[in-house]
Enzyme design. Structure first.
Site: not given
Length: 482
Positions: A13-14, A34, A77, A103, A129-130, A183, A260, A287
């Site tokens: 998506v990003m 990939r 990552a 990230n 970020s966003g 970040k 994450k 969490r």
């Protein structure tokens, strides 16, 4: 053969949205994934008719990017990044740049910058970020690493970033892993912000008995004032969202949160640096507790306690919640910027704290109205020891701390957990206390381990040991701090 201005690997998506953002700002992009079927599907759908070139291998991608090449990675990552770097290095030439926009752990980025530069190439580790909307319309971008790469990347990254008052939410952060570190702390503050909002929601729901519609209205009103922020905005939207049958979706979502790793990394970094990041760390642990769903269900039956909440005025509590939330948010940012400042000194990054706050004013998840005031605070005093010592924020805390106390006390008496609100208050009271009970703690350490102590009637830096029992002798432990 037509060549693109930048190549991007990773069409999740990003990645997809960043490609479309780049193309919309006039930059041609070569893309590879990939799973090459995703490349073909992207070119046939969202990328159709645009200046986007597909590639079915890393070699083909590199061949379709003009020199000096800029190859951006938007992949998972960890090991996948290292593996991709190894695949790219033999294909690239001196002056080419690899950009990691995922990230990644900042320590990995530190290592990769040194390694890639040793091969005659340049490396950028940048926070983005966003979320998917930010990636498409303008994110906050926090680049760091090989500074030689910045002049060529600056027009592109600033061009696709969010802009506030005409200023791009993207600028050079620092060398090595500085970009990914900033970040990471952004995400830690995000953890804290989200948990604070959830605790306020829980009090509204469980103690005040407010409906989702009533809470939606309250958060909408708050978003028009000093709490104006992206997370408050989406919270009011979430509370209003109804399914086709008229029921509220938020009530059907399981109360077990995922994570994450960036919040955990922030806490670990704070421990290494000796920075009391209490609010953010409590939000990470909150969490973890939420994930223990089955255990919590069992415990709720064992501890089915009758807890009588004290009398309260509903309207007054809503006002106190607003003020408590604002105070706690300020404390969360104060802790986060303290960590950034301290790590910047440790790693010799020469960080601009006011500039970092400016990067977060638009596009990112923690964007909020008062980030402009944080920029002002650090522009006025770059050596500000802590954000809450700035006159503007000090006045807010002087005004709002009583509401924070009232809410934490009311929640405790009512059996409603507020780990992050409570941590904010405890940190604030500790920070503003001239004499803490650590004198007793130091005596204890010296008693059982001869760890020594300083004295109030002697200059700082002189250490003493007492033979508390008469059996310990005069030998003291070496003075050191980890």
């Amino acid at each position: 053969m037509k060549q693109a201005q930048i190549g991007l690997i990773g069409l999740a998506v990003m990645g997809e949205n960043l490609v479309l953002n780049l193309e919309s700002k006039g930059f041609s992009v070569a893309v590879y994934n990939r799973n090459t079927e995703r490349v073909d599907n992207f070119l046939a759908s969202r990328a159709k008719g645009k200046a986007i070139i597909g590639a079915h291998s890393v070699e083909e991608l590199v061949s379709k990017v003009q020199s000096p090449r800029k190859i951006m990675l938007m992949i998972k990552a960890g090991d996948p990044v290292d593996q991709m770097i190894e695949s790219l290095i033999p294909l690239l030439e001196a002056g080419d740049t690899i950009i990691d926009g995922g990230n990644s752990n900042w320590e990995d980025t530190e290592r990769r910058v040194a390694y890639v530069e040793s091969k005659g190439l340049l490396y950028i580790g940048t926070g983005v970020s966003g979320g998917e909307e930010g990636a498409l319309l303008g994110p906050s971008i926090m680049p760091g690493g090989s500074k030689k790469a910045w002049p060529a990347l600056k027009p592109m990254l600033q061009g696709i970033s969010a802009h506030v008052d005409g200023i791009p939410c993207c600028d050079w952060v620092g060398s090595g892993g500085a970009g990914h570190f900033v970040k990471m702390v952004h995400n830690g503050i995000e953890y804290g912000d989200m948990q604070l909002i959830c605790e306020v929601y829980d009090i509204q729901r469980r103690l005040l008995g407010l409906s989702n519609k009533e809470m939606h209205k309250i958060f909408a009103e708050w978003n028009e004032g000093e709490l104006d922020s992206y997370l408050i905005e989406i919270t009011k939207d979430i509370l209003a969202y109804q399914e086709d049958d008229g029921t509220f979706l938020v009530d059907k979502i399981l109360d077990a949160a995922g994570q994450k790793g960036t919040g955990k990394w922030t806490g670990i970094s704070a421990l290494h640096e000796g920075v009391p990041l209490t609010l953010i760390v409590e939000s990470v642990f909150a969490r973890s507790v939420s994930a223990l769903k089955e255990q919590r269900v069992a415990a709720s039956k064992v501890f089915d306690l009758e807890i009588k909440a004290p009398a309260f005025d509903k309207k007054q509590v809503i006002t106190q919640l607003q003020e408590a939330l604002f105070a706690a948010k300020i404390i969360s940012y104060a802790q986060g910027f303290d960590l950034i400042k301290t790590a910047g000194i440790t790693n010799k990054w020469d960080l601009d704290l006011g500039g970092i706050a400016q990067l977060w004013r638009g596009g990112c998840i923690i964007r909020s109205r008062f980030l402009g005031k944080i920029t002002e605070a650090y522009r006025k005093n770059p050596d500000l020891p802590n954000l809450i010592l700035d006159a503007h924020f000090a006045e807010i805390l002087k005004k709002n701390h009583q509401s924070l106390r009232a809410i934490v006390a009311l929640a405790a008496q009512s059996g409603i957990p507020t780990p992050s609100l409570s941590a904010a208050l405890s940190w604030f009271d500790s920070y503003r206390t001239e004499r803490l009970p650590a004198n007793l703690l130091q005596a204890q350490r010296d008693y059982f381990g001869a760890h020594t102590y300083e004295r109030t009637d002697k200059p700082r830096g002189e250490f003493f040991h007492t033979n508390w029992t008469g059996r310990g002798g005069s030998t003291a432990s070496t003075i050191y701090s980890i």
